[in-house]
Design an enzyme around this catalytic site. Structure first.
Site, PDB file in Angstrom:
ATOM      1  N   SER A  47       0.810  -1.220   0.000  1.00 56.66           N
ATOM      2  CA  SER A  47       0.000   0.000   0.000  1.00 56.66           C
ATOM      3  C   SER A  47       0.842   1.267   0.000  1.00 56.66           C
ATOM      4  O   SER A  47       0.478   2.272  -0.623  1.00 56.66           O
ATOM      5  CB  SER A  47      -0.927  -0.002   1.223  1.00 56.66           C
ATOM      6  OG  SER A  47      -1.831  -1.091   1.171  1.00 56.66           O
ATOM      7  N   GLU A  68       5.108  -0.306  14.876  1.00 50.31           N
ATOM      8  CA  GLU A  68       5.543   1.026  14.436  1.00 50.31           C
ATOM      9  C   GLU A  68       6.625   1.616  15.340  1.00 50.31           C
ATOM     10  O   GLU A  68       7.509   2.343  14.873  1.00 50.31           O
ATOM     11  CB  GLU A  68       4.339   1.969  14.368  1.00 50.31           C
ATOM     12  CG  GLU A  68       3.360   1.665  13.240  1.00 50.31           C
ATOM     13  CD  GLU A  68       2.452   0.482  13.522  1.00 50.31           C
ATOM     14  OE1 GLU A  68       2.436  -0.002  14.679  1.00 50.31           O
ATOM     15  OE2 GLU A  68       1.747   0.040  12.597  1.00 50.31           O
ATOM     16  N   HIS A 119      -1.681   7.401   2.866  1.00 54.46           N
ATOM     17  CA  HIS A 119      -3.054   7.247   3.372  1.00 54.46           C
ATOM     18  C   HIS A 119      -3.403   8.308   4.411  1.00 54.46           C
ATOM     19  O   HIS A 119      -3.990   8.014   5.457  1.00 54.46           O
ATOM     20  CB  HIS A 119      -3.269   5.837   3.922  1.00 54.46           C
ATOM     21  CG  HIS A 119      -3.192   4.769   2.864  1.00 54.46           C
ATOM     22  ND1 HIS A 119      -2.023   4.485   2.180  1.00 54.46           N
ATOM     23  CD2 HIS A 119      -4.134   3.939   2.366  1.00 54.46           C
ATOM     24  CE1 HIS A 119      -2.246   3.520   1.309  1.00 54.46           C
ATOM     25  NE2 HIS A 119      -3.511   3.169   1.391  1.00 54.46           N
ATOM     26  N   ASP A 127     -12.135   3.384   4.255  1.00 55.57           N
ATOM     27  CA  ASP A 127     -11.534   2.813   5.471  1.00 55.57           C
ATOM     28  C   ASP A 127     -12.078   3.470   6.735  1.00 55.57           C
ATOM     29  O   ASP A 127     -11.956   2.908   7.829  1.00 55.57           O
ATOM     30  CB  ASP A 127     -10.013   2.947   5.430  1.00 55.57           C
ATOM     31  CG  ASP A 127      -9.393   1.978   4.434  1.00 55.57           C
ATOM     32  OD1 ASP A 127     -10.139   1.199   3.819  1.00 55.57           O
ATOM     33  OD2 ASP A 127      -8.155   2.002   4.274  1.00 55.57           O
ATOM     34  N   ARG A 177      -3.652   8.513  -0.577  1.00 57.58           N
ATOM     35  CA  ARG A 177      -4.025   7.243  -1.199  1.00 57.58           C
ATOM     36  C   ARG A 177      -4.645   7.453  -2.578  1.00 57.58           C
ATOM     37  O   ARG A 177      -4.362   6.705  -3.512  1.00 57.58           O
ATOM     38  CB  ARG A 177      -5.046   6.532  -0.311  1.00 57.58           C
ATOM     39  CG  ARG A 177      -5.573   5.236  -0.885  1.00 57.58           C
ATOM     40  CD  ARG A 177      -6.710   4.696  -0.028  1.00 57.58           C
ATOM     41  NE  ARG A 177      -7.041   3.327  -0.338  1.00 57.58           N
ATOM     42  CZ  ARG A 177      -7.985   2.617   0.283  1.00 57.58           C
ATOM     43  NH1 ARG A 177      -8.694   3.189   1.246  1.00 57.58           N
ATOM     44  NH2 ARG A 177      -8.225   1.372  -0.045  1.00 57.58           N
TER      45      ARG A 177
END
Length: 322
Positions: A47, A68, A119, A127, A177
């Site tokens: 992605s 992360e 994103h 989403d 995105r």
């Protein structure tokens, strides 16, 4: 060997491109030229578009998994060995889940790590609110030593990635995105901390960032047909802010309108208001997400719902000039 210039030339202006796609292509091209570039991802390389780099240079790619905090800590460690780490995941995860590591490890120590998050904003679309980062600019902008960049299109993304590679220090690059139109000229030269003025208006000036530059330009044309001279300035570097260009726009016109796909709190609008309140007081209208969470829907539906279309910008400018 394909270089970044070739990548730029492949951008077709008649088509729309996502800034994350430009990032993946630029990263791959730079990786062929520089062995000191390493890339880290948090299990989202398909992605974030770091997958092409991973396939070409598996020895310089690290999938940190859904971790992360480790992504940031490892990137910081690699920077101390002389590498230039690019650490990528979704904006909501990078700036939210790993904020303390970014503050303590990267910014406090001024480590040479590039955070490139995709994103961002409400155009993550279906989403929904849990994945829509609308506070990431504020979270990064408040940190000392951090540079914050929000490219407007694929052309600017490619040039920004090249620029941050040569820049020493922590940088946050915010990408999207959705596919967006190309708005920056081919001859455009990206410079960290320098805004780009499409037109300086006498009645109002629209200061936009990221994907909001495109609807701002449409709004400028609509206003022109209605006899209103509105300018558009692309502030792609939100920190450090190009205060010279903003001050010039404020002194030239009667109104400033800021437009961002982010909360109106702490982002571009906040930065502009902080500067102008101390240096040149002028009416300012901030357009963005007004202290609420996002929701699920198509990108176009959400832009209409949150009042971020070209028509909304026209309406705001006209109201501000009344």
């Amino acid at each position: 060997m394909k270089n970044t210039e070739a990548v730029k030339n492949e951008i077709n202006r008649s088509e729309q491109h996502a800034t994350r796609d430009a990032y993946g292509a630029a990263l791959l091209a730079l990786g062929k030229k520089r062995n000191d570039i390493v890339v880290l991802d948090a299990d989202l390389s398909g992605s974030t578009k770091t997958a092409s780099f991973a396939k070409a240079f598996p020895e310089r790619f690290f999938n940190m998994g859904v971790s992360e905090q480790d992504l940031i800590g490892t990137a910081g460690g690699l920077s101390l060995t002389g590498k230039i780490p690019f650490a990528s995941t979704f904006a909501i995860f990078e700036t939210g889940r790993a904020w303390e590591q970014i503050r303590q490890t990267l910014c406090y120590s001024h480590l040479n790590v590039k955070l490139v998050a995709t994103h961002s904003g409400i155009t993550v679309a279906e989403d929904g609110a849990s994945h829509q980062a609308i506070e990431d600019i504020a979270l990064m902008r408040v940190l000392p030593n951090m540079t914050v960049i929000v490219p407007a299109d694929s052309i600017e993304t490619t040039k920004a990635i090249e620029a941050v590679t040569d820049f020493n220090g922590p940088v946050y690059v915010r990408l999207g995105r959705a596919k967006v139109p190309a708005v920056m000229p081919d001859a455009y030269k990206f410079e960290i901390g320098k805004a780009y003025t499409f037109h300086l208006g006498k009645d109002a000036n629209i200061i936009a960032t990221g994907i909001m530059v495109s609807p701002s330009l449409k709004a400028m044309e609509i206003l022109k047909k209605q006899g209103i001279d509105a300018g558009v300035i692309n502030v792609s570097t939100i920190k450090p802010l190009d205060t010279e260009t903003i001050l010039k726009a404020a002194k030239r016109s009667k109104l400033i309108v800021t437009v961002e796909e982010h909360s109106i709190i702490g982002g571009l609008g906040g930065a502009v208001c902080e500067f102008l309140s101390e240096n040149h007081q002028i009416p300012v209208k901030r357009m963005g997400i007004r202290d609420t969470f996002g929701c699920s829907g198509s990108s176009d539906e959400l832009m209409k719902l949150y009042g971020l279309t070209a028509d909304d910008i026209v309406k705001t400018v006209k109201q501000g000039l009344e």
